[in-house]
Design an enzyme around this catalytic site. Structure first.
Site, PDB file in Angstrom:
ATOM      1  CB  THR A  64      14.485  24.556  12.894  1.00 22.07           C
ATOM      2  OG1 THR A  64      15.599  24.597  13.633  1.00 22.07           O
ATOM      3  CG2 THR A  64      14.457  23.924  11.620  1.00 22.07           C
ATOM      4  CD  GLU A  82      16.221  19.264   6.334  1.00 23.64           C
ATOM      5  OE1 GLU A  82      16.916  19.581   7.460  1.00 23.64           O
ATOM      6  OE2 GLU A  82      15.276  18.740   6.641  1.00 23.64           O
TER       7      GLU A  82
END
Length: 413
Positions: free
Chosen positions: A191, A277
């Site tokens: 992504t 992340e």
């Protein structure tokens, strides 16, 4: 010594480009969420897209456009909604987005390429987009690169941009780029989005080939969490505004340009991996001695993507057995008695034999990497030798932390 130098300007550093990034109301946070990258003249366009069978409307739209005509004037990217798994209505939204921008720019919709990022299953907020397009076009300028880089991010903690310049035939040639990505990152891209601009004149097929090779050595060599997304796209424009002689085949000029393109892609790819992340450090896995580059790349990607390796690095545990185990399951044949492993400058295994090493020093090396500055001294280097072959490659990843689970457990809530 490299043949290029860093320059300011990011995506608008090459000649003949403008950019903008505005808040159109697509994100509930009120952050910038709509990006425009505009070439003042027709540009040769190339693209590399997700291999997922579940794709966003923008991906299919771009593929269709590039098959018809590999040229473009503008890239439009919305952030906040992925417009993936949205069926026919999502496809119509994508088409309308291109038509709205084309009308505002007074160009053909076929000259527009699209990208989207955000939550899968959510359509673009078209009312906000319709109102935002005129503001976006009005904001476009040669100084708009930073705003454009800000408007494409989602869970990213930092923006990602770079521009390099080299000399071809006595004239400056530049490549600029921006990217976003933090989670759902895995080989065959993820992504993530990357947009690249260049002012060289390059033959259509050659530009596509250059981009594909650069992507394979960069974005397809990063992994954060093993998931490939529905929206990943790398789109590159080159408009010839440097006024250099057209590059039509591989040779000295083409090699120099491709090397700089690869450097831009690798910088952005590493920035994505470092901004994974919840990550505290970048992991770089270097493999040499394989039978060929493809084999080395497969081993490097497997080690960088191993949840056990990533967890050990987060725990500052120099558990080299996990590295050996990941290399062994990569699907590449090699003799384990030729395997050597280093962590930074600390040799852990040599020719298949475990070595005595200072565990405290190795653990401190990992701790120091986690305490380093962004992309400066924050890299955990893992080096493997798997034989005496000429194949070598590098992959990048990040550690796996508690924060990653927290972010993704609460992503849509």
């Amino acid at each position: 010594m490299t043949d290029w130098q860093l320059v300011d300007g990011g995506i608008t550093a090459p000649k003949g480009y403008q950019a903008a990034g505005i808040t159109a109301g697509l994100k509930a946070s009120g952050s910038k969420d709509l990006t425009l990258i505009l070439s003042e003249t027709d540009a040769i366009a190339a693209g590399v897209f997700t291999l997922s069978q579940v794709r966003a409307a923008c991906v299919d739209y771009c593929r269709k456009q590039l098959q018809k005509n590999a040229s473009a004037r503008a890239i439009l990217c919305n952030s906040g909604q992925a417009n993936a798994c949205t069926g026919e209505l999502g496809w119509q939204d994508a088409k309308e987005s291109a038509e709205l921008l084309a009308k505002q720019l007074n160009i053909s919709p076929q000259a527009i390429l699209l990208a989207s990022t955000g939550v899968i299953g959510q359509r673009i907020k078209m009312d906000a987009l319709r109102q935002g397009i005129p503001k976006l076009v009005a904001a476009a300028s040669v100084d708009g690169g930073k705003d454009a880089a800000e408007a494409i991010v989602t869970t990213d903690l930092v923006t990602k941009e770079i521009a390099l310049e080299t000399d071809i035939e006595g004239r400056p040639v530049r490549i600029g780029g921006i990217a976003k990505g933090s989670g759902m990152i895995h080989p065959n891209m993820a992504t993530m989005l990357a947009f690249i601009t260049c002012d060289a004149a390059v033959a259509t097929n050659l530009w596509q080939e250059m981009l594909a090779r650069a992507v394979n050595k960069s974005f397809n060599q990063i992994t954060v969490d093993g998931d490939t997304s529905t929206n990943d796209s790398v789109i590159a424009l080159t408009n010839g505004q440097s006024r250099t002689t057209a590059i039509r085949e591989m040779g000295k000029n083409a090699e120099k340009l491709e090397a700089m393109l690869t450097e831009v892609c690798q910088y952005l790819a590493k920035a994505i991996a470092r901004d994974g992340e919840g990550a505290t450090c970048l992991i770089e896995v270097q493999v040499s001695g394989a039978t060929n580059e493809q084999a080395a790349a497969q081993i490097a990607k497997t080690v960088a993507g191993s949840s056990l390796v990533k967890s050990a690095i987060f725990g500052r545990d120099p558990n080299w057995g996990r590295i050996a185990g990941a290399a062994g399951r990569a699907g590449v044949k090699f003799h384990q008695d030729e395997l050597s492993i280093q962590l930074g400058g600390i040799c852990l295994m040599d020719n298949g034999q475990p070595l005595e090493f200072d565990r405290d020093a190795a653990s401190n090396y990992l701790k120091q990497a986690a305490a380093g500055e962004y992309l400066k001294g924050d890299t955990v280097l893992i080096s493997l030798i798997v034989g005496s072959g000429s194949g070598q490659s590098t992959a990048w990843g990040c550690d796996l932390t508690y924060k990653y689970v927290e972010i993704n457990a609460e992503y849509t809530t």
